[in-house]
Scaffold this motif. Structure first.
Motif, PDB file in Angstrom:
ATOM      1  N   TRP A  74       3.974 168.680  79.539  1.00 33.82           N
ATOM      2  CA  TRP A  74       3.217 170.163  79.246  1.00 33.82           C
ATOM      3  C   TRP A  74       3.769 171.237  80.353  1.00 33.82           C
ATOM      4  O   TRP A  74       3.970 170.735  81.403  1.00 33.82           O
ATOM      5  CB  TRP A  74       1.728 170.023  79.740  1.00 33.82           C
ATOM      6  N   HIS A 112      -9.562 174.018  84.163  1.00 32.84           N
ATOM      7  CA  HIS A 112      -8.822 174.971  84.218  1.00 32.84           C
ATOM      8  C   HIS A 112      -7.501 174.568  83.453  1.00 32.84           C
ATOM      9  O   HIS A 112      -6.231 174.853  83.899  1.00 32.84           O
ATOM     10  CB  HIS A 112      -8.235 175.423  85.694  1.00 32.84           C
ATOM     11  N   SER A 113      -7.638 173.941  82.216  1.00 38.15           N
ATOM     12  CA  SER A 113      -6.417 173.582  81.559  1.00 38.15           C
ATOM     13  C   SER A 113      -6.683 173.623  79.994  1.00 38.15           C
ATOM     14  O   SER A 113      -7.640 173.571  79.412  1.00 38.15           O
ATOM     15  CB  SER A 113      -6.210 172.007  81.922  1.00 38.15           C
ATOM     16  N   TRP A 114      -5.655 174.043  79.350  1.00 40.02           N
ATOM     17  CA  TRP A 114      -5.765 174.200  77.803  1.00 40.02           C
ATOM     18  C   TRP A 114      -5.779 173.032  76.923  1.00 40.02           C
ATOM     19  O   TRP A 114      -5.961 172.844  75.996  1.00 40.02           O
ATOM     20  CB  TRP A 114      -4.672 175.160  77.200  1.00 40.02           C
ATOM     21  N   ALA A 127     -12.140 172.306  79.283  1.00 42.00           N
ATOM     22  CA  ALA A 127     -11.019 173.039  79.458  1.00 42.00           C
ATOM     23  C   ALA A 127     -11.146 173.943  80.780  1.00 42.00           C
ATOM     24  O   ALA A 127     -10.454 174.276  81.331  1.00 42.00           O
ATOM     25  CB  ALA A 127     -10.680 173.788  78.256  1.00 42.00           C
ATOM     26  N   VAL A 152      -8.519 171.583  74.627  1.00 37.72           N
ATOM     27  CA  VAL A 152      -8.653 172.361  73.312  1.00 37.72           C
ATOM     28  C   VAL A 152      -7.346 171.981  72.613  1.00 37.72           C
ATOM     29  O   VAL A 152      -7.288 172.831  71.237  1.00 37.72           O
ATOM     30  CB  VAL A 152      -9.286 173.726  73.569  1.00 37.72           C
ATOM     31  N   MET A 153      -6.458 171.947  73.187  1.00 40.24           N
ATOM     32  CA  MET A 153      -5.049 171.623  72.484  1.00 40.24           C
ATOM     33  C   MET A 153      -5.281 170.228  71.678  1.00 40.24           C
ATOM     34  O   MET A 153      -4.372 170.019  70.696  1.00 40.24           O
ATOM     35  CB  MET A 153      -3.893 171.543  73.232  1.00 40.24           C
ATOM     36  N   LEU A 177      -8.170 174.172  67.322  1.00 42.10           N
ATOM     37  CA  LEU A 177      -6.810 174.463  67.538  1.00 42.10           C
ATOM     38  C   LEU A 177      -5.824 173.420  66.981  1.00 42.10           C
ATOM     39  O   LEU A 177      -4.863 173.908  66.216  1.00 42.10           O
ATOM     40  CB  LEU A 177      -6.585 174.703  69.135  1.00 42.10           C
TER      41      LEU A 177
END
Lengths: 105, 361
Positions: B70, B221-223, B217, B226-227, B232
Motif C-alpha cells: 500500500w 485514517h486509512s483508505w 477508515a 473501504v478499499m 469501492l
C-alpha cells in the motif's frame, strides 16, 4: 378419507431414491420410492410455479423441484423453505402384486 | 427515434406477456435420459469446498499483498486481483449458491450465498426471488427482472456497468430503502410478502457492515477498510463479471420459449471458468438449472448435438455477435441474432409451444 385406490405404476418402474410421474383424471401425481424401499405419493406439480416434480431430484426424504430448488419432504408434503411456501398434498400408497396403488380419496 | 419497449414488471408488457401465454410457460428442453439427468443433478460438497478454499486463499493473498505494498504502485496488481474476486467472482458464487446447487450441504450454500450477496451488494431475498423469475420467464419482456440490456441499448450505460456503475449506486439506494422497511413496487410483485421481513433484516445487517467499514477508515485514517469492503471494491472489480455476464443473453431473442434462442454458451479458459463457476455453459444452465456448476461440462456434452454451436471464445462472442448486435439495435431494436443449429438438432420451429413468439430476423 374415502377409499379410491388407483393403480399408478409397476413397483419396479421406480428406482430407489427416485420419482416418476403419473396422470389420472387430468391431474398429475408423483410417485416416490424412498431409500428404505417404501412408496409415497404427492401432487405432481410444485406448489411454487407448477413445475413437474417427476423431473426433480430425490435426496433422502426430499424432492427438489427441477426448476427453482424448491424442496419438499415428500413423506409429509412439508415445504422446506423459499421459494416454496405452500405444502404439497400427499396421498396414501400401498403395493399389491407388484403394482403401486395410491388412494386419491 | 427507435421505439422503446416497456421493460417494467408492472407495466402493459406484463399483461401482454401473460395474454400471449409467455408467462410461466412450457419451455423446450433437449432430451436427456432420466438416469443420466439424475447423475448430472447429483450434489457434491467436494468440488465446491475445494473451489471455495482456493477462493478464500486468493482473497487472503491479494489482500495481504495490497496491504503490504500500500502506498506504492506495486499494490495495484494486488488490488486488481482482489477486486476481480470481490466484484466479479462473487457474482457467480451468489448465483450458484442461490440455486442451491454449489454444495450438497444446505447451510454451506446459504453461508456463501449471503457473503457473496454482501460483496455484490444484492439483497439475498430480493435477488433470490428475482432470479427465480428470471428462470421462469427468461428474457420475456415485462416478466424478467434481470434483462441486463434493454432495447434500444444505451452503449454508455453498458460501458458504465464495467465500472460497477450504476450498479453500486442503485444497490446503495435499495439498501437504504430496504433498511427503512420498504420494498420497491416491482420487487413487491415477485417477492412473497412472507419474505419481506427477511429483506429488511438482511439490509440492516449489510448496511451496518458498510457503515462499520467507513467508520474504521475514519478511525484509522486509512483508505484500506473501504478499499477492501463496500461499494469501492465492487466498482473497481466488477469489470470481469460484467464481461462474462453480457455474453449470457445480449443480442439474442426476447419473448421466445426456447433457451437455445435466448441464451448463449461460450467456451472459456479454466481460470475464467473458475471465476465464473462454469456459467459460460449458459444454455445448459437455463435448460436444466438444477445441474450443479461442476457437472455443466458433462451436460454440455450430453446435449450439444441439439444446441447451437458455442462461441469459441469470449472474443468471438463479443466481436462476432454482441458488439455488432448492440450497435445495430441502437436504430433497429428488433434485430435479433438467431444462432445456427447443427443438423442433428430439433429445429427451432418445432420447439414452438402454443404461444411461442417468432424471433425477429
Amino acid at each position: 378419507m374415502a377409499d379410491n385406490w388407483v393403480d399408478a405404476c409397476a413397483a419396479d418402474a421406480v428406482d430407489e431414491e427416485d420419482v416418476m410421474g403419473f396422470s389420472h383424471g387430468g391431474q398429475n401425481y408423483a410417485i416416490y420410492r424412498s431409500p428404505e424401499d417404501k412408496f409415497y405419493a404427492t401432487d405432481g406439480l410444485c406448489t411454487h410455479e407448477q413445475v413437474e416434480l417427476a423431473d426433480g431430484l430425490v435426496m433422502g426424504d426430499i424432492i427438489e423441484c427441477p426448476m427453482h430448488n424448491g424442496r419438499f419432504n415428500y413423506k409429509t408434503g412439508e415445504a422446506k423453505g423459499a421459494p416454496v411456501c405452500v405444502n404439497l398434498k400427499t396421498y396414501p400408497t400401498k403395493v399389491e402384486s407388484g403394482r403401486v396403488l395410491i388412494n386419491l380419496g | 427515434m427507435p421505439m422503446k419497449r416497456d421493460y417494467s414488471l408492472v407495466g402493459p408488457e406484463n399483461a401482454a406477456a401473460v395474454s400471449k401465454g409467455l408467462a410461466n410457460a412450457q419451455w423446450y428442453r433437449c432430451a436427456v435420459p432420466r438416469k443420466q439427468m439424475k447423475e448430472l443433478m447429483q450434489r457434491s460438497d467436494a468440488a465446491a469446498i475445494r473451489d471455495t478454499i482456493l477462493w478464500v486463499l486468493l482473497f487472503i493473498l491479494f489482500a495481504a499483498g495490497a496491504t503490504y505494498f500500500w502506498g506504492t504502485w506495486i499494490c495495484v496488481p494486488f488490488f486488481i486481483g482482489y477486486g476481480v474476486l470481490y466484484g466479479s467472482s462473487s457474482d457467480s458464487r451468489w448465483h450458484e449458491c442461490g440455486h442451491g446447487t454449489a454444495f450438497k450441504t444446505r447451510w454451506l450454500n446459504d453461508l456463501v450465498y449471503k457473503v457473496a450477496c454482501f460483496m455484490i451488494m444484492r439483497d439475498p431475498e430480493v435477488w433470490r426471488w428475482s432470479h427465480t423469475r428470471h428462470h421462469t420467464d427468461t428474457i420475456i419482456v415485462g416478466r424478467d427482472p434481470e434483462i441486463a440490456v434493454q432495447r434500444p441499448p444505451s452503449l454508455w450505460k453498458v460501458a458504465l456497468y464495467f465500472f460497477g456503475w450504476p450498479t453500486a449506486y442503485v444497490a446503495l439506494k435499495k439498501l437504504v430503502i430496504h433498511s427503512a422497511g420498504r420494498l420497491l413496487p416491482d420487487e413487491a410483485t415477485w417477492v412473497p410478502e412472507s419474505e419481506w421481513p427477511k429483506v429488511y433484516r438482511d439490509a440492516r445487517i449489510f448496511l451496518a457492515i458498510h457503515i462499520a467499514a467507513v467508520v474504521a477508515a475514519i478511525a484509522f485514517h486509512s483508505w484500506l477498510p473501504v478499499m477492501f469492503v463496500g461499494p469501492l471494491p465492487l466498482m473497481y472489480g466488477a469489470w470481469l463479471g460484467v464481461y462474462f455476464g453480457l455474453t449470457q443473453h445480449i443480442g439474442l431473442a426476447e419473448d421466445v420459449l426456447d433457451h437455445r434462442l435466448c441464451a448463449r454458451t461460450v467456451y472459456m479458459n479454466p481460470i475464467f471458468r473458475f471465476l465464473y463457476l462454469n456459467m459460460n455453459y449458459h444454455v445448459e444452465h437455463h435448460m436444466f438449472p438444477m445441474v450443479p456448476y461442476h457437472a455443466l461440462p458433462k451436460l454440455h456434452q450430453a446435449i450439444k448435438a441439439d444446441t447451437p454451436t458455442p462461441c469459441a471464445s469470449t472474443i468471438e462472442a463479443y466481436f462476432g455477435e454482441i458488439l455488432p448486435a448492440l450497435w445495430r439495435q441502437r436504430n433497429d431494436p428488433g434485430y435479433t441474432i438467431r444462432r445456427p443449429l447443427p443438423s442433428s438438432a430439433t429445429p427451432y420451429a418445432a420447439t414452438s409451444g402454443p404461444a411461442v413468439a417468432v424471433p425477429a430476423e
